[in-house]
Scaffold this active site. Structure first.
Site, short mmCIF file in Angstrom:
data_model
loop_
_atom_site.label_atom_id
_atom_site.label_comp_id
_atom_site.label_asym_id
_atom_site.label_seq_id
_atom_site.Cartn_x
_atom_site.Cartn_y
_atom_site.Cartn_z
N ARG A 188 3.48 5.46 7.08
CA ARG A 188 2.10 5.05 7.38
C ARG A 188 1.90 3.54 7.29
NH1 ARG A 188 -0.44 8.58 2.71
NH2 ARG A 188 1.39 7.60 1.73
N HIS A 234 1.81 -0.80 -0.97
CA HIS A 234 0.62 -0.10 -0.47
C HIS A 234 0.10 0.83 -1.55
CE1 HIS A 234 2.48 3.92 0.32
NE2 HIS A 234 3.58 3.20 0.37
N CYS A 264 1.35 4.61 -3.24
CA CYS A 264 2.79 4.67 -2.98
C CYS A 264 3.44 5.81 -3.75
CB CYS A 264 3.44 3.35 -3.37
SG CYS A 264 5.22 3.28 -3.13
N ASP A 301 7.45 4.04 3.69
CA ASP A 301 6.38 4.97 4.04
C ASP A 301 6.02 4.84 5.53
OD1 ASP A 301 3.61 6.07 4.36
OD2 ASP A 301 3.77 6.38 2.20
N CYS A 341 7.52 -1.04 2.13
CA CYS A 341 7.88 0.33 1.75
C CYS A 341 8.29 1.12 3.00
CB CYS A 341 6.69 1.01 1.06
SG CYS A 341 7.05 2.69 0.47
#
Length: 209
Positions: free
Chosen positions: A46, A98, A101, A44, A42
């Site tokens: 993080r 994750h 999400c 993202d 992803c």
């Protein structure tokens, strides 16, 4: 602050730190990349692939998009896969979602988000396929977690259905597919499924060889 001078400063400090640990690191890295792993994850911020599995630059070939999707019309993702499999000869492809999400969460809401609606429609299809199981989960957060997992498993299936992967198996190339899920809350990766190692692990309907 309109410029990013602090990032250039941090980059220089990082490079010096790496060279102090291994003076030949960048010289060796510049010669070629020989990663054994393709990470499809992803976007993202993080969820940084190399750091999560504690590997250095050059060890992981990475493709990231919203909600770690593998869509058969996405030439970007497919091009990355083909280069990784046919040129770099990676041995493992890990689709890594994750928990929490945002893309998956957006797919569960009956409202428009924008252009990304067309993208997360693929996750809504996953929800529809598993609707009975998901709607039997009363807790909304746990339902989201389960959809994250189901989405990862569907994307691994999508990877396995490509001629990129199946032609590699036909050539006798060692290639294993994995479905993982990362928890931002504790930093731990969960293995969601048995690895896929060849066409015998696929439904006959999806075998191309």
């Amino acid at each position: 602050m309109s410029n990013l001078d602090h990032l250039f400063k941090q980059n220089a400090e990082w490079a010096e730190r790496i060279k102090s640990e291994d003076p030949e690191f960048f010289a060796k890295l510049s010669e070629q990349q020989t990663p054994e792993y393709l990470w499809i994850g992803c976007s993202d911020s993080r969820v940084p692939a190399n750091q999560i599995v504690d590997l250095m630059p050059g060890d992981v070939f990475v493709h990231r998009n919203v909600a770690n999707l593998v869509v058969h019309t996405d030439l970007n993702c497919l091009s990355v896969m083909q280069f990784a499999v046919e040129v770099l000869k990676v041995k493992h492809i890990m689709v890594t979602g994750h928990y929490g999400c945002g893309g998956v969460k957006a797919s569960m809401q009956n409202q428009q988000v924008g252009l990304v609606d067309y993208w997360i429609r693929n996750i809504r299809d996953v929800y529809y396929t598993h609707q009975d199981e998901l709607e039997a989960i009363g807790d909304e957060e746990k339902r989201l977690e389960r959809l994250v997992e189901l989405n990862v498993m569907q994307q691994v299936a999508n990877v396995s259905h490509t001629n990129i992967v199946q032609n590699a198996w036909a050539r006798g190339q060692e290639l294993t597919l994995h479905g993982w899920c990362y928890s931002i809350k504790d930093g731990i990766i969960r293995n969601l499924m048995n690895s896929i190692t060849g066409p015998e692990d696929l439904s006959e309907r999806y075998r191309l060889i």
